[in-house]
Every structure is written in C-alpha cells, then in structure tokens.
Design an enzyme around this catalytic site. Structure first.
Site, PDB file in Angstrom:
ATOM      1  CE  LYS A  98      31.973  40.397  29.497  1.00 55.79           C
ATOM      2  NZ  LYS A  98      32.027  39.916  30.866  1.00 55.79           N
ATOM      3  CG  ASN A 102      29.878  40.294  38.996  1.00 58.22           C
ATOM      4  OD1 ASN A 102      28.953  40.269  38.209  1.00 58.22           O
ATOM      5  ND2 ASN A 102      29.640  40.310  40.300  1.00 58.22           N
ATOM      6  CB  THR A 103      33.442  36.568  41.171  1.00 58.05           C
ATOM      7  OG1 THR A 103      32.770  36.234  39.959  1.00 58.05           O
ATOM      8  CG2 THR A 103      33.190  35.487  42.188  1.00 58.05           C
TER       9      THR A 103
END
Lengths: 257, 331
Positions: A96, A206-207
């Site tokens: 990525k 993610n967060t």
C-alpha cells in the site's frame, strides 16, 4: 468480487493493525471482523532486530492477507526503501503506497505517488496507491502499472466519512473495471456501508476500530455494514425520486370519512 | 524460615524483595549489573502513578491494581508526590479530551481559572483540562535507590552475577524478575520500544504530571523538581533499535513546545530508549513451576503495578493464594 492482482478476497474489509490497546485486542478485533486483509505499517528503523520481529509474527499469525504500507513516508525515496523492507519482512509483492504531501491533512503527494508507483511496479511490486478522487491522477496511476486504486474518503484518522460523494461516484463510473477501495477517513459503519453501496469493492480503515471503546465490537459492526452495503449494491437499488410514490395502489380503495 | 533468591534488581525485583523481606523471608537479590542505570528499563520510567488515566487504553486490572501503588511507594520510599495529574489538549484536538473524559473515571473538568490556580504556567494556553486528583507521581531513580538502600540495611544481600533463575530454582525458591532479559524463557513476550528525554528548563514550573493529548503524538511530562522534567514516551511496536530516532525526538520536543513555548529554551540532559516487556494483552503475569516463579510483562506500568505484583507473590508464597494474574498455561 473483483480481484486484487489475481487474488479474490472473500469480503471487502481491509483492517489496519495500528493503535490498538494491545495485540490481544487487535487479534480479537480481526477475529470478529472477519477482515480479509491486514494492513501494517513499517518504520525504517525496524525489521533488523529480534525484539522487532515479535509484532510482525503476531500480524502473520492473524492468518489473513498482509498488505504492508509505507505510512508516514514523505518522499519517493523513503516510500521505495520502506516498500523493499516490507517485501523482505512479509514476503509479499503487495504494497500500500502512501506518499504524504501535507502534514495537517495527510493528503497524498500525488506527483510523488505516481513516480513511486512506477518505480515499484517496474520492480515487480503490486501497488495499492493511496490517492485522492482526482480522475487524472487515477489515470496516471493506472498508466504507471497500478491495477487497484485507493481514493480517500476523508483525511486519515478524521472519521468524517465520504467527503466528496460526487467525486467518488465519478471515479466509480469512470473506472468500472478497476478494483476501487475507499481508504481513510471512515469513522462509522454507516459510512462504510455507503461506500459499498456506491459500488466500491472494499474499504480500508484502522482508527475507527482501534480507537473505539470496544474495538472488537466495532470491528464486527463494520463487518455487518460492509456486507449490507455490498449486498445492497448487488441488489440494484431503486432510483430516488422527488415525489412520493405510494407503495400500494390507491385506485379502487374505499375511502372512509 | 523462607528464603528466596530474586534475579533482577529493577522495579519488579526490588518491590518483590521489599514485600518478602517485610514478611520475614531471607532474601537475596542478584542482577548482572547492580548499579542503577540506563541499562535497566526502570531507569527510564516516567514515574507517574496514574491508574485512572491509564484506564483510557489499559484494561480494568491496571486501573484497580494500580491504585495500590501511591500508598505503597509512599510507605516504602518517601519519594511520592500526591498532587494529582492533569490532562489537556490543544483546542484543535479537543475531541481527544472529550474521548479521554468518557473513557476514564476519577476526574473533574477544570475551568481556565482553576487551571491557572493549579498550574500558572499552563493557564493561559489551555481553556479546559481534566484533573485526576487521586493520582500521584514519584522520582523513579530516587525511589529505587531508596528501596535498595533500605533493603540492604534490613539485611538483604545483593550480588552481581548474570544468573539463570532456573538454576537457582534447583536449590530453593527462585524469582525471575528480569524483565525483557527473560525473553528467551517467555516466548510470548515482546518488547515495545519507548523513547524519552530528560530536560532542564528553569523557565517553566509544573507541580504535577501533565498529559497533552494528540491523535498521533500523545505526550506526558513529569516534573522532577529543580527545573528537571521527564518527557515521554513513544510506544512503538515492532521496533527496538538501540537509539532514539530523529522523528521521535522531533515529535516529543514539538509537543513540549506546544505545551509551553518556554520548553524551546530547555537543555536536553538525557536521551533514553528501552524495550518494555509486554505480553499480548499488555497485562502482567506471574508464572510458577515448582520453586521457580516468574514475574514479568509490566509493560508501561512498572512503578504502577510492581507493588500489586509483589503483594501477590508474597500471598502466593506465604498464604498459598493463587495470584489473579497467574499464568496457568505456563505451569
């Protein structure tokens, strides 16, 4: 489900591995999410030490596809070096690619991104570029050899959802055959569902999970929303209209006072 | 009379020694390097005794067991300051403060006027803060030195040797408190890199630890008195290079600068880096196999949890009580 460089994924959930309260909670969140891809960021200082290996082993033990990323890289050179290190640590061609251009919004430096994508593709990497919804940049990334595009929903970690619906719709319409992943900016499962309803192939977050009070439960909530959105897109949704359209016929019905 | 050999003279080893000594055991402490110094993780501790703040990301046992710490350290070392702790955020990150408040107990919201009363050097810069009145802090190096001195005068023997706890367990009770050095004997343990700075800055006075919340770079600063401050700490998985990176240092210093620009004039006295020993759930564990007891995985909570760990080791040896953090799988 479109394939990502020849790999067909069982679902459209890609989940990050940073910021969890503990590796045990991270593993729990992955189990409950059923996510098919784990992204993991490398810092260039890591990967050459015994203590450093333990965390990578935990990630490998999750038993999902690993998508290493170049998070936090601000230049082409940094990103390329990090990608090489990631290939060595995780034994995968996937990368990525993040080249950050602006500190406050963590907006990608699209010029550096295209250059790094070309270098890495020529070197045999399969690049997942973190980009904006800009169609011209997208086109240049494809010319550089990318076969997947990952536009942002909103700035990384902001939780604002899909900021530019028009742009994202245009992107989907413009590249009907390219796997598209919404990367960054999602805060709530409803936003992930919306991305999938727009016809995106996956979301990466993610967060929103790691910073939730109960990460595992939030991971499960996202999994349900992603599935809902994906099935909604397959089901060919109705077109919205301005006027009411009664769902049962009125003609012939007895009207009582 | 029960006698025990403790291997490791860091915070865990010394607390266990204190506890066993107080219960009347004959105790010997062995470490490969008995001089307290930068080779030990405890040397770089922040010394915050902040169980409620830790509850933001740590699990329930940390909050509960950590509440034993302030009184324990006060009784055994006189090195404790009970003045609470303060949590602030820059106005653009105020959602971090809201989240922190929601995830923790034992705090009150402070107005700017109250912040000014408590910490005059912060009051003009922060309109809101959380105050954790029941929390405390200590000077870790002083605390460990005091603990060691008092143990010596109570007859505890200290020896310098690179010892294997398993060997000592052949001939008596052996307690492994080596921290990350026990990695080869505890395969699920990992190191979490931490980096910290010690600054001297006479322009700023703080009376209690302050945490500055930030989505990417949370910082704490602990006053050590005499214009000395401890600035910490990064928490990096999968990395344990022996040096501080430029990025970490930049981030730590810019956070301190944001807290009060006078820190721009501070002198950097020390730069620290170490690996915190941690198990996958980031909670400490006690293992026992016959005469061999291992106490480890205190992660970022060495000074906060060592007193409770020591108590549990004491109860296990003297009262045959199973510790709540017992790692049964390893028995």
């Amino acid at each position: 489900m479109r394939d990502f460089y020849g790999t067909t994924l069982p679902n459209g959930f890609m989940l990050g591995t940073a910021q969890y309260p503990s590796p045990a909670i991270l593993a729990d969140a992955f189990e409950r999410s059923g996510a098919s891809v784990a992204t993991v960021s490398l810092r260039r200082e890591s990967g050459h030490d015994k203590a450093g290996q333990d965390f990578w082993k935990l990630i490998q033990d999750l038993g999902v596809h690993i998508l290493p990323n170049t998070a936090g890289c601000h230049s082409v050179k940094e990103a390329v070096t990090t990608a090489h290190m990631a290939r060595e640590v995780f034994d995968t061609k996937w990368i990525k690619l993040e080249v950050i251009g602006e500190e406050d919004t963590l907006q990608p430096d699209v010029f550096g991104l295209v250059e790094a994508a070309r270098i890495l593709t020529e070197d045999g990497f399969q690049v997942f570029p973190y980009t904006t919804e800009d169609l011209v940049v997208a086109d240049k990334l494809l010319s550089a050899g990318c076969q997947v595009l990952m536009p942002w929903g909103a700035p990384i970690g902001s939780g604002l959802g899909l900021n530019n619906l028009f742009g994202l719709r245009a992107m989907r319409a413009h590249f009907p055959e390219i796997p598209l992943v919404i990367d960054a900016g999602l805060g709530l499962p409803s936003q992930a569902a919306q991305a999938m309803e727009l016809g995106f192939d996956a979301v990466l977050l993610n967060t929103a999970v790691a910073n939730a009070g109960d990460p595992a439960l939030m991971a499960q909530a996202f999994a349900l929303a992603i599935k809902a959105g994906q099935e909604a897109a397959l089901a060919d949704p109705m077109e919205p209209r301005d006027m009411a359209a009664p769902s049962t016929p009125v003609i012939g019905k007895a009207f009582l006072e | 009379m029960i006698s025990a050999t403790i291997i490791g003279a860091g915070v865990a080893g010394l607390c266990v020694a204190r506890e066993l000594c107080d219960r009347g055991a004959k105790v010997k402490v062995i470490d490969r390097n008995l001089t307290q110094g930068p080779h030990a993780c405890s040397w770089w501790a922040g010394g915050m005794l902040a169980p409620f703040c830790e509850g933001e990301s740590a699990e329930e046992p940390v909050v509960r067991l950590g509440q034993e710490a302030a009184d324990w350290w006060a009784a055994k070392t006189d090195a404790v300051n009970k003045r609470g702790s303060l949590v602030v955020s820059m106005s653009r990150d105020v959602s971090e403060l809201t989240r922190f408040a929601r995830r923790t107990d034992g705090h009150q919201q402070l107005s700017q006027a109250r912040i000014k009363e408590l910490e005059p050097d912060l009051g003009d810069r922060f309109a809101k803060a959380l105050f954790f009145e029941a929390e405390a802090h200590l000077a870790p190096r002083k605390a460990l030195a005091t603990l060691q001195d008092r143990l010596k005068s109570d007859g505890v023997l200290f020896e310098e040797e690179d010892a294997d706890p398993a060997e000592y367990a052949q001939n008596g009770l052996s307690i492994d408190c080596r921290g990350f050095a026990a990695k080869d004997d505890m395969p699920t343990m990992r190191g979490v890199k931490g980096e910290m700075l010690i600054l001297s800055c006479t322009d700023v006075t703080l009376h209690r630890p302050v945490r500055l919340l930030h989505p990417r770079i949370p910082l704490y600063i602990v006053p050590r008195g005499d214009g000395i401050f401890m600035l910490g700490a990064t928490q990096i998985e999968g990395a344990a290079g022996p040096h501080v990176t430029a990025r970490s240092m930049l981030e730590l210093l810019s956070s301190a600068y944001a807290l009060n620009p006078a820190f721009g004039e501070a002198e950097i006295l020390e730069i620290g880096v170490d690996s915190r020993p941690a198990f996958p759930n980031n909670l400490p564990r006690i293992q026992r196999k016959d005469q061999l007891i291992r106490v480890n995985g205190l992660f970022r909570h060495g000074f906060l949890l060592a007193p409770a760990m020591a108590r549990m080791v004491g109860e296990m040896i003297f009262e045959n009580k199973t510790p709540e953090v017992m790692d049964e799988a390893a028995a």
